[in-house]
Design an enzyme around this catalytic site. Structure first.
Site, PDB file in Angstrom:
ATOM      1  N   HIS A  91      45.461  41.399  52.594  1.00 25.74           N
ATOM      2  CA  HIS A  91      44.085  41.073  52.218  1.00 25.74           C
ATOM      3  C   HIS A  91      43.082  41.795  53.112  1.00 25.74           C
ATOM      4  CE1 HIS A  91      46.604  37.408  51.411  1.00 25.74           C
ATOM      5  NE2 HIS A  91      46.175  37.697  50.206  1.00 25.74           N
ATOM      6  N   GLY A 114      47.483  34.150  45.547  1.00 24.76           N
ATOM      7  CA  GLY A 114      46.321  34.810  44.987  1.00 24.76           C
ATOM      8  C   GLY A 114      46.678  35.969  44.080  1.00 24.76           C
ATOM      9  N   SER A 115      45.836  36.230  43.097  1.00 17.56           N
ATOM     10  CA  SER A 115      46.009  37.403  42.238  1.00 17.56           C
ATOM     11  C   SER A 115      45.540  38.652  42.988  1.00 17.56           C
ATOM     12  CB  SER A 115      45.216  37.227  40.943  1.00 17.56           C
ATOM     13  OG  SER A 115      45.703  36.130  40.200  1.00 17.56           O
ATOM     14  N   GLY A 116      45.807  39.805  42.401  1.00 19.81           N
ATOM     15  CA  GLY A 116      45.432  41.065  43.027  1.00 19.81           C
ATOM     16  C   GLY A 116      46.577  41.775  43.707  1.00 19.81           C
ATOM     17  N   HIS A 117      47.786  41.155  43.670  1.00 17.98           N
ATOM     18  CA  HIS A 117      48.963  41.744  44.313  1.00 17.98           C
ATOM     19  C   HIS A 117      50.005  42.191  43.282  1.00 17.98           C
ATOM     20  CE1 HIS A 117      47.289  40.291  48.024  1.00 17.98           C
ATOM     21  NE2 HIS A 117      47.354  39.033  47.622  1.00 17.98           N
ATOM     22  N   ASP A 173      47.197  28.709  50.921  1.00 16.67           N
ATOM     23  CA  ASP A 173      48.404  28.389  50.163  1.00 16.67           C
ATOM     24  C   ASP A 173      49.101  27.168  50.753  1.00 16.67           C
ATOM     25  OD1 ASP A 173      48.297  30.502  48.251  1.00 16.67           O
ATOM     26  OD2 ASP A 173      48.976  31.894  49.788  1.00 16.67           O
TER      27      ASP A 173
END
Length: 332
Positions: free
Chosen positions: A219, A54-57, A110
């Site tokens: 998260h 996921g993006s955001g990391h 994932d």
């Protein structure tokens, strides 16, 4: 919510566009999908290393694509796994005939999507081996390590596996290097605030100004203890005790240390944490071989940090120290 964005639903794709435009000599986008690959991919004779999530990391995952790092990275939307289609397309774009290592955090979304992609690639005759990163000691007990999630240990595993691939080892040996790194890597985090997902505009969990969450996931997954604020030294001691209880390191041995920011913690505070980590390990007779301090695997604008240790042997030292050049990590 105050953020420098355009459309909240386009944050992941526009972030990846900007990254590729900023580092055109290191990586390039794959046409039609949300992923980036090395400029020189596919690299002849080399096992390809594919990471993602996921993006955001940021800078995880795409920031660790480049020479001496991963060959490609697939990005999902904010905190969401990439779907199988882009994973397949990216694997094909980096495959040079010696197989592909899938290397990603141990999260159910994932696992489902990367496994589906691996099955599709296998049907087409492309060999894939998977290693899932599970360094978070707070997420499951030692006898259930297969249920542990990944945090910032991703950086060490991508670095090690990619360096092994640069030595033109075969797929089984590159996967074994990643497994060795995973077996010897442990992390634990602390959160001081929530983060805000742009599409919702709201914090993902509530925590008061006088509290912190010890063992928080990237998260916002619950930790092991919510308590009143304690000092940086006490935080570092708490995290290290849990890590070393799970991964004993004998006196005289060496470790790599990562103090990783969650996104909104000033660098000065991270150095205060590292100061205590250094003193703690010195008292335990454990030597620091390499250290990393900064934002390596973030959680959008969350305040907090994680501490990661990797116990080292000669091979892990060599792979960790090998030169690399990516947007998120440069070593000469």
């Amino acid at each position: 919510m105050k953020k420098l964005i355009n459309n909240p639903d386009a944050v992941a794709s526009e972030t990846l566009d900007g990254l590729a435009l900023a580092y055109p000599l290191i990586l390039r986008k794959v046409e039609g999908v949300q992923s980036v690959i090395r400029c020189d991919a596919p690299v002849a004779g080399k096992v390809a290393v594919l990471t993602g999530g996921g993006s955001g990391h940021e800078p995880l995952f795409a920031g660790y694509v480049g020479r001496g790092l991963a060959d490609g990275s697939v990005a999902g939307n904010i905190f969401a796994s990439p779907p199988p289609g882009p994973i397949v397309a990216t694997a094909k774009a980096i495959h040079a005939g010696r197989g592909v290592l899938f290397l990603y955090g141990n999260y159910s979304g994932d696992i489902l999507n990367f496994d589906t992609a691996a099955e599709e690639l296998a049907d087409e005759g492309l060999e894939v081996v998977t290693v899932r990163i599970s360094d978070d000691v707070a997420s499951a007990p030692p006898d259930s390590r297969d249920k542990r999630r990944g945090i910032a240990g991703d950086i060490f595993l991508v670095k090690v596996a990619s360096a092994a691939a640069e030595e033109f080892l075969d797929l089984a040996a590159v996967a074994a290097a990643a497994e060795k790194a995973n077996e010897n890597t442990r992390s634990m985090a602390v959160a001081l605030s929530s983060c805000i997902i742009p599409a919702s505009g709201k914090p993902i969990f509530e925590i008061s100004e006088s509290e912190m969450e010890l063992g928080m996931g990237v998260h916002g997954e619950p930790g092991v203890q919510r308590r009143s604020l304690i000092s940086a030294n006490e935080v570092a001691d708490f995290l290290l005790r849990h890590i070393l209880d799970d991964l004993p390191v004998p006196r005289g041995e060496e470790v790599a240390v990562l103090v990783n920011g969650a996104g909104a913690t000033p660098l000065g505070e991270l150095f205060i944490i590292f100061r205590r980590v250094s003193h703690f390990l010195e008292r335990e007779g454990i030597r620091i071989f390499r250290s990393y301090v900064g934002n390596y695997a973030t959680s959008l604008d969350m305040a907090g940090c994680s501490v990661t240790l990797m116990r080292l042997d000669a091979d892990l030292k060599r792979w960790l120290s090998a030169p690399c050049e990516g947007p998120g990590l440069v070593q000469v």
